[in-house]
Design a protein around this motif. Structure first.
Motif, short mmCIF file in Angstrom:
data_model
loop_
_atom_site.label_atom_id
_atom_site.label_comp_id
_atom_site.label_asym_id
_atom_site.label_seq_id
_atom_site.Cartn_x
_atom_site.Cartn_y
_atom_site.Cartn_z
N GLU A 77 0.84 -1.21 0.00
CA GLU A 77 0.00 0.00 0.00
C GLU A 77 0.87 1.25 0.00
O GLU A 77 0.59 2.22 -0.72
CB GLU A 77 -0.92 0.00 1.22
N ALA B 155 2.46 1.65 -3.45
CA ALA B 155 1.50 2.16 -4.44
C ALA B 155 1.31 3.67 -4.28
O ALA B 155 1.25 4.40 -5.29
CB ALA B 155 0.16 1.43 -4.30
N ARG C 33 -0.84 -2.50 -5.96
CA ARG C 33 -2.18 -2.64 -5.37
C ARG C 33 -2.69 -4.07 -5.48
O ARG C 33 -3.35 -4.59 -4.58
CB ARG C 33 -3.15 -1.66 -6.01
#
Length: 89
Positions: A26, A29, A56
């Motif tokens: 996360e 990303a 993701r």
């Protein structure tokens, strides 16, 4: 000496590899999205955007494994476990 969280009696969340991977992907990303937004040329921005999508997808995979781990193990009900026994009469 006990830590402050141990003193408060708050339940501690078990940190698993999937949880660590989830937070990593996360964060990665978000970083790649920022690079994509700041890219000067479109082809570089698209490359960063593709990498962010892959990150993701990795995060979603780890989230699925983590969610499956948190669910209780389903066992057969006690009645079904005794079906192989002869009825006591």
């Amino acid at each position: 000496m006990p830590t402050p969280s141990a003193k408060s009696g708050a339940p501690r969340r078990r940190v698993t590899l999937d949880h660590q991977l989830l937070t990593y992907w996360e964060r990665e990303a978000r970083r790649l999205d920022a690079l994509s937004a700041a890219a000067r040329w479109g082809w570089i921005a698209r490359g960063y955007a593709r990498k962010a999508e892959r990150a993701r997808a990795q995060a979603a995979r780890s989230a699925g494994r983590e969610a499956a781990r948190d669910q209780p193990i389903v066992t057969a009900p006690p009645e079904a476990a005794n079906e192989d026994r002869a009825p006591s009469a």
